[in-house]
Enzyme design. Structure first.
Site, PDB file in Angstrom:
ATOM      1  N   CYS A 233      -1.679  -0.989   9.161  1.00  0.00           N
ATOM      2  CA  CYS A 233      -0.935  -2.241   8.990  1.00  0.00           C
ATOM      3  C   CYS A 233       0.438  -2.032   9.615  1.00  0.00           C
ATOM      4  CB  CYS A 233      -0.714  -2.548   7.517  1.00  0.00           C
ATOM      5  SG  CYS A 233      -2.213  -2.839   6.609  1.00  0.00           S
TER       6      CYS A 233
ATOM      7  N   CYS B 268      -7.402 -14.380  21.638  1.00  0.00           N
ATOM      8  CA  CYS B 268      -6.854 -13.352  20.742  1.00  0.00           C
ATOM      9  C   CYS B 268      -5.615 -12.723  21.360  1.00  0.00           C
ATOM     10  CB  CYS B 268      -7.911 -12.307  20.422  1.00  0.00           C
ATOM     11  SG  CYS B 268      -8.616 -11.525  21.874  1.00  0.00           S
TER      12      CYS B 268
ATOM     13  N   CYS C 260       0.841  -1.194   0.000  1.00  0.00           N
ATOM     14  CA  CYS C 260       0.000   0.000   0.000  1.00  0.00           C
ATOM     15  C   CYS C 260       0.880   1.250   0.000  1.00  0.00           C
ATOM     16  CB  CYS C 260      -0.865  -0.033   1.259  1.00  0.00           C
ATOM     17  SG  CYS C 260      -1.795   1.461   1.530  1.00  0.00           S
TER      18      CYS C 260
ATOM     19  N   ASP D 237     -14.039 -17.841  24.787  1.00  0.00           N
ATOM     20  CA  ASP D 237     -13.492 -16.962  23.740  1.00  0.00           C
ATOM     21  C   ASP D 237     -13.441 -15.545  24.299  1.00  0.00           C
ATOM     22  OD1 ASP D 237     -12.767 -15.687  21.410  1.00  0.00           O
ATOM     23  OD2 ASP D 237     -14.640 -16.072  20.340  1.00  0.00           O
TER      24      ASP D 237
ATOM     25  N   CYS E 117      -8.419   0.828   0.638  1.00  0.00           N
ATOM     26  CA  CYS E 117      -7.567   0.274   1.681  1.00  0.00           C
ATOM     27  C   CYS E 117      -7.318  -1.172   1.308  1.00  0.00           C
ATOM     28  CB  CYS E 117      -8.269   0.371   3.032  1.00  0.00           C
ATOM     29  SG  CYS E 117      -7.472  -0.659   4.284  1.00  0.00           S
TER      30      CYS E 117
ATOM     31  N   TYR F  17     -18.455 -16.137  26.834  1.00  0.00           N
ATOM     32  CA  TYR F  17     -18.119 -14.944  26.041  1.00  0.00           C
ATOM     33  C   TYR F  17     -18.689 -15.160  24.629  1.00  0.00           C
ATOM     34  CZ  TYR F  17     -14.601 -14.594  29.771  1.00  0.00           C
ATOM     35  OH  TYR F  17     -13.950 -14.556  30.966  1.00  0.00           O
TER      36      TYR F  17
ATOM     37  N   GLU G  99     -22.903 -14.016  27.784  1.00  0.00           N
ATOM     38  CA  GLU G  99     -22.286 -12.833  27.180  1.00  0.00           C
ATOM     39  C   GLU G  99     -22.733 -11.611  27.982  1.00  0.00           C
ATOM     40  OE1 GLU G  99     -20.350 -11.627  24.566  1.00  0.00           O
ATOM     41  OE2 GLU G  99     -21.099  -9.660  25.176  1.00  0.00           O
TER      42      GLU G  99
HETATM   43  N1  SAH Z   1     -17.413 -15.752  20.743  1.00  0.00           N
HETATM   44  C1  SAH Z   1     -17.884 -14.566  20.087  1.00  0.00           C
HETATM   45  C2  SAH Z   1     -17.288 -13.240  20.550  1.00  0.00           C
HETATM   46  C3  SAH Z   1     -16.061 -13.261  21.382  1.00  0.00           C
HETATM   47  S1  SAH Z   1     -15.419 -11.665  21.681  1.00  0.00           S
HETATM   48  C4  SAH Z   1     -17.704 -14.711  18.600  1.00  0.00           C
HETATM   49  O1  SAH Z   1     -17.010 -15.580  18.165  1.00  0.00           O
HETATM   50  O2  SAH Z   1     -18.283 -13.922  17.863  1.00  0.00           O
HETATM   51  C5  SAH Z   1     -15.515 -11.564  23.420  1.00  0.00           C
HETATM   52  C6  SAH Z   1     -16.907 -11.280  23.942  1.00  0.00           C
HETATM   53  O3  SAH Z   1     -16.853 -11.323  25.366  1.00  0.00           O
HETATM   54  C7  SAH Z   1     -17.464  -9.926  23.599  1.00  0.00           C
HETATM   55  O4  SAH Z   1     -18.706 -10.121  22.959  1.00  0.00           O
HETATM   56  C8  SAH Z   1     -17.631  -9.209  24.954  1.00  0.00           C
HETATM   57  O5  SAH Z   1     -18.774  -8.395  25.002  1.00  0.00           O
HETATM   58  C9  SAH Z   1     -17.775 -10.380  25.899  1.00  0.00           C
HETATM   59  N2  SAH Z   1     -17.391 -10.193  27.310  1.00  0.00           N
HETATM   60  C10 SAH Z   1     -16.429  -9.390  27.815  1.00  0.00           C
HETATM   61  N3  SAH Z   1     -16.310  -9.581  29.141  1.00  0.00           N
HETATM   62  C11 SAH Z   1     -17.213 -10.537  29.489  1.00  0.00           C
HETATM   63  C12 SAH Z   1     -17.557 -11.183  30.722  1.00  0.00           C
HETATM   64  N4  SAH Z   1     -16.941 -10.864  31.849  1.00  0.00           N
HETATM   65  N5  SAH Z   1     -18.507 -12.126  30.688  1.00  0.00           N
HETATM   66  C13 SAH Z   1     -19.141 -12.456  29.543  1.00  0.00           C
HETATM   67  N6  SAH Z   1     -18.866 -11.873  28.352  1.00  0.00           N
HETATM   68  C14 SAH Z   1     -17.909 -10.923  28.324  1.00  0.00           C
END
Ligand code: SAH
Length: 492
Positions: A80, A448, A71, A421, A178, A340, A361
């Site tokens: 990036c 992540c 880019c 997650d 982009c 999550y 969540e």
């Molecule tokens: N598994 C989902 C998103 C994961 S991202 C997917 O694959 O799309 C992490 C998520 O955790 C977010 O949506 C965020 O709002 C949530 N989160 C953050 N802290 C949390 C907690 N203490 N308990 C439950 N969820 C939470």
């Protein structure tokens, strides 16, 4: 070590923000504009207790991993951080980061031997399905120096541009496209700027709060080709909106005629009158088409509206979820917890092969999206809870309904598989303790951030679980972000 001293360093690693990392007398030094493998002459600019910052003076020997950035504004933009390094090396860096965290922080012995797969992208470019471009005006170059003169949103009216703010500033870098976004964005940028210029629609000025056009947000469903354009403006009464719609439709049609999969299904207007850095305001109205686009991950259908959360790299996301499914080894009879759970993507992905899936969540809106997604996919063996996982799950384990077991005439709260997650900060220890008490046969950790993954693994490995294997995924190519999917098996 003193400021302004010059040293020769070998760059051995890359930091999160794309700086090269070397060592001088055992102290880490961060140097922008260098690449792993470079030997460089650097000047010390700041000295902290256990690390320092250097400025590149001269490359003595360039890294064999250096490549020409794809880019033209890669350096100014800052979005990036790894464009100057080959993609092959990028994947290696990501893998090494995970291995090093697992060993160093997680206390995993010989972490290399448990690596299952490194899953790179088919292409490290054009992978993002969502882009948010601030609107600005092309300024005149005054020659007095400073980045503002190169492009100045506050100058008198000239041509409209869309762009990105240069790293940590509010200086707009104009873009024709982009390289991380879907290639249809080029058409949208061109249609939008032509329309704004032709009808002389005013551009929002951050300092005075005057002007109309603030941001353009685009979302593309990669699987179906459906496209949403959402304009963020300071008023509901944006002039000539119908002309914008036809200009966009015309450009997208031209793109499609070139053999590409794209159709404009939704044009939205979001109103944000506030003097704020927040992009979206509270109110969104439909301008043309319908107020959502449809996409699929695996067989699961998603309706994505202007405000809904959706994974930005759907191709790699599907690979990650497929790995979760593989590691879960579901036969149709298991009870699964997805912690999550966001908009329920993993829960719905696993539901077909499970007896029951529970999701938890913290965000209300995400849970209502998850329920809606379950409904439109006719999935009825999932339940979602709103709240903190570390509060909801222990409560469920103590008092939850669970499943009625007719043989013992009682409710069972037996859990076979737990998936987590979490966001970058990882899991709350209270949740890990609860998972320990839940005694699932297997646990899958989607992460992540390898550092917090390793920290949490350490707890789990000391509390009855064994790390069976893990895979590394590249979901955000050309940046240092890396995802890991780890499978843990309960031993005691
Ligand atoms: N598994 C989902 C998103 C994961 S991202 C997917 O694959 O799309 C992490 C998520 O955790 C977010 O949506 C965020 O709002 C949530 N989160 C953050 N802290 C949390 C907690 N203490 N308990 C439950 N969820 C939470």
């Amino acid at each position: 070590m003193e400021k302004n001293e010059i040293y020769e360093v070998k760059i051995e690693d890359m930091s999160e923000d794309g700086s090269g990392i070397g060592h001088i007398e055992g102290m880490a030094v961060f140097v922008k504009d260098t690449a792993i493998g470079d030997t460089a002459s650097i000047r010390i600019v700041k000295v902290k207790k256990s690390y320092c910052f250097g400025r590149l003076e001269r490359i003595i020997e360039p890294s064999p991993y250096r490549v020409e950035p794809f880019c033209p504004v890669a350096k100014q933009c800052g979005g990036c951080t790894l464009q100057h390094i080959s993609y092959k090396k990028e994947l290696e860096l990501k893998k090494d980061r995970v291995i090093s965290c697992l060993g160093r922080i997680g206390g995993v012995e010989e972490p290399e031997s448990l690596l299952d797969e490194v899953c790179g992208a088919n292409s490290p470019y054009h992978y993002r399905n969502k882009m948010q471009f601030p609107v600005g005006l092309r300024g005149t170059f005054s020659g007095t120096g400073g980045r503002r003169d190169y492009f100045d949103t506050f100058s008198s009216r000239s041509s409209t541009v869309l762009g990105f703010y240069a790293g940590r500033t509010h200086t707009l870098i104009p873009l024709e496209e982009c390289k991380l976004g879907h290639s249809v964005n080029k058409c949208i940028i061109s249609a939008f700027t032509r329309w704004a210029d032709r009808y002389r629609i005013s551009v929002y000025n951050e300092e005075t709060g005057e002007g109309i056009l603030r941001h353009v947000i685009t979302r593309v469903a990669f699987r179906t080709g459906e496209l949403m354009v959402c304009l963020v403006a300071t008023t509901e009464k944006v002039p000539e909106l119908d002309k914008l719609v036809s200009e966009l439709a015309k450009e997208v049609e031209r793109y499609r005629a070139g053999g590409n999969n794209a159709s404009l299904k939704s044009v939205m207007l979001n109103i944000n009158k506030e003097k704020t850095n927040k992009i979206l305001g509270d109110k969104t109205v439909l301008v043309n088409g319908r107020d959502y686009i449809v996409d699929y991950i695996g067989n699961i259908r998603f309706q994505i509206s202007a405000k809904s959360f959706y994974q930005v790299n759907p191709v790699q996301t599907e690979k990650i979820y497929s790995k979760v499914l593989e590691y879960a080894e579901l036969t149709g009879n298991q009870v699964v917890w997805d912690m999550y759970s966001g908009i329920g993507t993993i829960s719905l992905f696993l539901a077909e092969k499970a007896r029951k899936v529970y999701g938890v969540e913290i965000e209300h809106k995400a849970v209502s999206d998850a329920k809606h997604n379950a409904e439109i996919n006719d999935i009825d063996n999932v339940d979602f809870f709103v709240g903190k996982a570390e509060e909801v799950v222990p409560d469920w384990l103590e008092n939850g309904l669970g499943e009625y077991d007719s043989s013992s005439h009682s409710f069972r709260r037996k859990v076979d598989v737990v998936v987590v997650d979490p966001p970058r900060k990882g899991c709350d220890e209270k949740l890990l303790e609860t998972i320990k008490n839940m005694k699932p046969g297997r646990m899958i950790y989607v992460s992540c951030n390898p550092a917090t993954l390793a920290r949490d693994l350490k707890y789990l490995l000391e509390n009855g679980f064994r790390l069976e294997k893990y895979s590394v995924f590249d979901q955000f190519s050309r940046t240092m972000h890396v995802e890991t999917v780890a499978l843990l098996i309960r031993e005691i």
